[in-house]
Write a protein that holds these residues in place. Structure first.
Motif, PDB file in Angstrom:
ATOM      1  N   VAL A 158     -18.715   9.060  53.167  1.00  0.00           N
ATOM      2  CA  VAL A 158     -17.317   9.505  53.083  1.00  0.00           C
ATOM      3  C   VAL A 158     -16.597   9.256  54.405  1.00  0.00           C
ATOM      4  N   SER A 159     -15.441   8.600  54.325  1.00  0.00           N
ATOM      5  CA  SER A 159     -14.584   8.431  55.503  1.00  0.00           C
ATOM      6  C   SER A 159     -13.310   9.228  55.299  1.00  0.00           C
ATOM      7  N   ILE A 160     -12.873   9.909  56.362  1.00  0.00           N
ATOM      8  CA  ILE A 160     -11.661  10.730  56.250  1.00  0.00           C
ATOM      9  C   ILE A 160     -10.638  10.240  57.274  1.00  0.00           C
ATOM     10  N   LEU A 161      -9.456   9.892  56.769  1.00  0.00           N
ATOM     11  CA  LEU A 161      -8.433   9.306  57.626  1.00  0.00           C
ATOM     12  C   LEU A 161      -7.174  10.157  57.641  1.00  0.00           C
ATOM     13  N   SER A 162      -6.589  10.250  58.823  1.00  0.00           N
ATOM     14  CA  SER A 162      -5.272  10.875  58.903  1.00  0.00           C
ATOM     15  C   SER A 162      -4.264   9.721  58.907  1.00  0.00           C
ATOM     16  N   VAL A 163      -3.355   9.732  57.927  1.00  0.00           N
ATOM     17  CA  VAL A 163      -2.410   8.619  57.788  1.00  0.00           C
ATOM     18  C   VAL A 163      -1.002   9.118  58.108  1.00  0.00           C
ATOM     19  N   LYS A 164      -0.434   8.582  59.190  1.00  0.00           N
ATOM     20  CA  LYS A 164       0.891   9.043  59.618  1.00  0.00           C
ATOM     21  C   LYS A 164       1.999   8.124  59.116  1.00  0.00           C
ATOM     22  N   SER A 165       1.679   6.827  58.981  1.00  0.00           N
ATOM     23  CA  SER A 165       2.644   5.866  58.451  1.00  0.00           C
ATOM     24  C   SER A 165       1.847   4.661  57.952  1.00  0.00           C
ATOM     25  N   ALA A 166       2.579   3.658  57.461  1.00  0.00           N
ATOM     26  CA  ALA A 166       1.885   2.486  56.905  1.00  0.00           C
ATOM     27  C   ALA A 166       1.024   1.784  57.952  1.00  0.00           C
ATOM     28  N   THR A 167       1.353   1.994  59.223  1.00  0.00           N
ATOM     29  CA  THR A 167       0.601   1.290  60.264  1.00  0.00           C
ATOM     30  C   THR A 167      -0.155   2.238  61.205  1.00  0.00           C
ATOM     31  N   GLU A 168       0.043   3.533  61.016  1.00  0.00           N
ATOM     32  CA  GLU A 168      -0.620   4.509  61.911  1.00  0.00           C
ATOM     33  C   GLU A 168      -1.656   5.289  61.133  1.00  0.00           C
ATOM     34  N   CYS A 169      -2.912   4.992  61.382  1.00  0.00           N
ATOM     35  CA  CYS A 169      -3.959   5.612  60.585  1.00  0.00           C
ATOM     36  C   CYS A 169      -5.204   5.741  61.461  1.00  0.00           C
ATOM     37  N   LYS A 170      -5.838   6.925  61.406  1.00  0.00           N
ATOM     38  CA  LYS A 170      -6.971   7.150  62.283  1.00  0.00           C
ATOM     39  C   LYS A 170      -8.127   7.747  61.473  1.00  0.00           C
ATOM     40  N   ARG A 171      -9.331   7.263  61.713  1.00  0.00           N
ATOM     41  CA  ARG A 171     -10.492   7.881  61.048  1.00  0.00           C
ATOM     42  C   ARG A 171     -10.828   9.149  61.821  1.00  0.00           C
ATOM     43  N   VAL A 172     -10.626  10.310  61.200  1.00  0.00           N
ATOM     44  CA  VAL A 172     -10.792  11.554  61.944  1.00  0.00           C
ATOM     45  C   VAL A 172     -12.137  12.225  61.691  1.00  0.00           C
ATOM     46  N   SER A 173     -12.778  11.848  60.585  1.00  0.00           N
ATOM     47  CA  SER A 173     -14.079  12.445  60.308  1.00  0.00           C
ATOM     48  C   SER A 173     -14.801  11.655  59.222  1.00  0.00           C
ATOM     49  N   GLY A 174     -15.993  12.083  58.913  1.00  0.00           N
ATOM     50  CA  GLY A 174     -16.760  11.439  57.854  1.00  0.00           C
ATOM     51  C   GLY A 174     -18.002  12.254  57.587  1.00  0.00           C
ATOM     52  N   THR A 175     -18.669  11.961  56.488  1.00  0.00           N
ATOM     53  CA  THR A 175     -19.951  12.603  56.244  1.00  0.00           C
ATOM     54  C   THR A 175     -20.851  11.649  55.463  1.00  0.00           C
ATOM     55  N   SER A 176     -22.138  11.737  55.786  1.00  0.00           N
ATOM     56  CA  SER A 176     -23.094  10.880  55.081  1.00  0.00           C
ATOM     57  C   SER A 176     -23.461  11.483  53.722  1.00  0.00           C
ATOM     58  N   LEU A 177     -22.982  12.709  53.452  1.00  0.00           N
ATOM     59  CA  LEU A 177     -23.267  13.316  52.146  1.00  0.00           C
ATOM     60  C   LEU A 177     -22.153  12.920  51.185  1.00  0.00           C
ATOM     61  N   GLY A 178     -22.309  11.765  50.552  1.00  0.00           N
ATOM     62  CA  GLY A 178     -21.242  11.230  49.713  1.00  0.00           C
ATOM     63  C   GLY A 178     -21.735  10.848  48.333  1.00  0.00           C
ATOM     64  N   GLY A 179     -21.067   9.864  47.739  1.00  0.00           N
ATOM     65  CA  GLY A 179     -21.404   9.426  46.381  1.00  0.00           C
ATOM     66  C   GLY A 179     -22.822   8.877  46.292  1.00  0.00           C
ATOM     67  N   GLY A 180     -23.269   8.235  47.354  1.00  0.00           N
ATOM     68  CA  GLY A 180     -24.623   7.694  47.367  1.00  0.00           C
ATOM     69  C   GLY A 180     -25.652   8.822  47.361  1.00  0.00           C
ATOM     70  N   THR A 181     -25.308   9.906  48.027  1.00  0.00           N
ATOM     71  CA  THR A 181     -26.212  11.066  48.089  1.00  0.00           C
ATOM     72  C   THR A 181     -26.317  11.708  46.705  1.00  0.00           C
ATOM     73  N   PHE A 182     -25.158  11.853  46.067  1.00  0.00           N
ATOM     74  CA  PHE A 182     -25.161  12.429  44.710  1.00  0.00           C
ATOM     75  C   PHE A 182     -26.060  11.600  43.796  1.00  0.00           C
ATOM     76  N   LEU A 183     -25.840  10.291  43.809  1.00  0.00           N
ATOM     77  CA  LEU A 183     -26.591   9.438  42.882  1.00  0.00           C
ATOM     78  C   LEU A 183     -28.079   9.413  43.249  1.00  0.00           C
TER      79      LEU A 183
END
Ligand SMILES: Nc1ncnc2c1ncn2[C@@H]1O[C@H](COP(=O)(O)OP(=O)(O)OP(=O)(O)O)[C@@H](O)[C@H]1O
Ligand SMILES: CC(C)(CO)[C@@H](O)C(=O)NCCC(=O)O
Length: 403
Positions: free
Chosen positions: A225-250
């Motif tokens: 999982v990647s988590i992004l803060s999106v301020k505008s079409a060109t301003e975007c930052k990856r602020v967090s993530g977790t390895s417990l995602g869809g792959g973990t579920f499956l």
């Protein structure tokens, strides 16, 4: 590239459109300017693809122009064959699928009107894909494919060796945002939320006007999982993530239930009860933990009942699948909520193929965001959930390449 006079040719059609547009003193549609074809530069040769090669799934989007296949040449024959193969089938080989319900018609790309098709296959079947690309003659026409995702790096050599194709690599998160903005603009019912997510009799998908999207939190639930803060079409930052995602579920679901596919895992979960597996607040308190506002039905400990041999002997595969789904989803919801709070964002957009055919997870996220924020945060969802990165690549044309 030398000027072309062939009537069926892409360069002829675009040049003609530009000429007509000049004569009528009208600008070309916005998308032409935005999507990588600057004045005077040549468009990429047909066919146009964008690829997102992820940890679990590869996504391929294909732009089928409405009026391009005239005249006779080996090139046009191959183009027609590719188009026929991709658009007449909805499954390819053992594991490729076209999501026909997502198809977008009458889209303008680089001055051409056409249809975008959405195709996915497991990344583990990349070898088969490359064989197919060879068989269908793609390798003869396509010299460079715009690609993103980790696989654009991992498989770069294989593309070169097996089909003599170069990969023009783009950053997966930038491509994601580009694709999202484009699709949302071109698909009026793209964005929605779930009303009454806990009441099956009243629960419904409701269209959401996302025409003024910024700022928002973007949660991409893929293998990880990647988590992004999106301020505008060109301003975007990856602020967090977790390895417990869809792959973990499956992965966990396959281990715990013996299932073999995502679809099977979801269908087992639909018939299960996670309270047979999890320890709830009321299992510990006998009711609510009122002082801190924890209701009795809240999960206090995911899988917390499974230390008991007796309980283990009574749970079903369905219960285990449901508990796995609830565990992973709630954890993602909780991290997303903290990120949204930290960055003062009210709208949280969840995407990624984990949400494919997965209303249980979407409703859980909708409820969790609303409940834990006292109604101040909203969970939003997008119809083309896992395809934004691939579309972002389709739009980019050899600018911002990662070398
Ligand atoms: N047919 C499917 N086969 C496998 N997984 C599927 C399928 N449909 C949905 N999924 C879910 O989607 C997840 C992959 O999502 P997605 O394609 O968005 O990510 P990815 O690009 O493979 O991963 P990452 O971005 O982390 O590299 C899987 O882990 C699984 O939970
Ligand atoms: C590694 C990527 C970015 C690949 O898409 C994704 O799977 C991810 O964000 N994983 C979570 C990594 C982490 O932040 O813990």
């Amino acid at each position: 590239m030398a000027p072309h006079s062939c009537k069926g040719c892409l360069h002829y059609i675009i040049a003609k459109r530009k000429k007509m547009s000049e004569l009528e003193n009208k600008p070309l549609p916005m998308e032409v300017e935005q999507n990588g074809l600057q004045n005077g530069s040549d468009p990429p040769s047909m066919p146009w693809f964008g690829m997102d090669i992820g940890g679990t799934l590869s996504k391929l989007v294909y732009f089928e122009p409405k009026d391009i296949m005239q005249g006779e040449s080996e090139e046009i024959d191959i183009l027609k064959n590719i188009r026929k193969y991709l658009t007449k089938n909805s499954s390819y080989g053992k594991s490729g699928h076209r999501d026909t319900h997502l198809q977008m018609d009458n889209v303008v790309l680089r001055g051409l009107v056409g249809t975008i098709h959405f195709i996915r296959f497991p990344t583990s079947a990349m070898k088969n894909f490359l064989n197919l690309a060879n068989q269908k003659g793609m390798a003869k026409l396509v010299t460079t494919v715009s690609a993103t995702g980790g696989g654009a790096f991992k498989f770069e050599e294989d593309f070169k060796r097996e089909v003599n194709m170069k990969l023009a690599k783009y950053d997966e998160l930038e491509a994601l945002l580009k694709g999202l903005i484009f699709i949302d603009k071109n698909s009026p019912t793209e964005c929605y939320y779930w009303s009454n997510p806990t009441d099956d009799t009243k629960c419904a998908k409701v269209n959401y006007d996302f025409s003024k999207p910024y700022p928002f939190l973007l949660v991409n639930i893929g293998s990880g999982v990647s988590i992004l803060s999106v301020k505008s079409a060109t301003e975007c930052k990856r602020v967090s993530g977790t390895s417990l995602g869809g792959g973990t579920f499956l992965g966990l679901c396959c281990l715990l239930t013996g299932c073999n596919t995502f679809e099977e895992a979801i269908s087992l979960a639909a018939d299960g009860d996670h309270t047979h597996v999890d320890k709830l607040v009321k299992d510990i308190y006998g009711g609510d933990y009122a002082k801190f506002g924890l209701p009795g039905d809240l999960v206090a400990s995911s899988f917390g009942q499974m230390n008991s041999r007796d309980r283990r002997s009574k749970v079903s595969r369905q219960d285990l699948a449901r508990a796995t789904l609830v565990t992973i989803t709630n954890n993602i919801g909780s991290i997303a909520r903290m990120c949204a709070m930290q960055h003062s964002l009210e709208r949280v957009v969840f995407i990624g193929n984990f949400l494919r055919v997965n209303p249980i997870a979407m409703k859980l996220l909708a409820y969790a965001m609303d409940y834990w924020s006292n109604g101040s945060m909203k969970a939003l969802f997008l119809e083309h959930e896992g395809y934004f990165g691939a579309v972002g690549c389709l739009l980019q044309y050899h600018d911002n390449i990662i070398r």
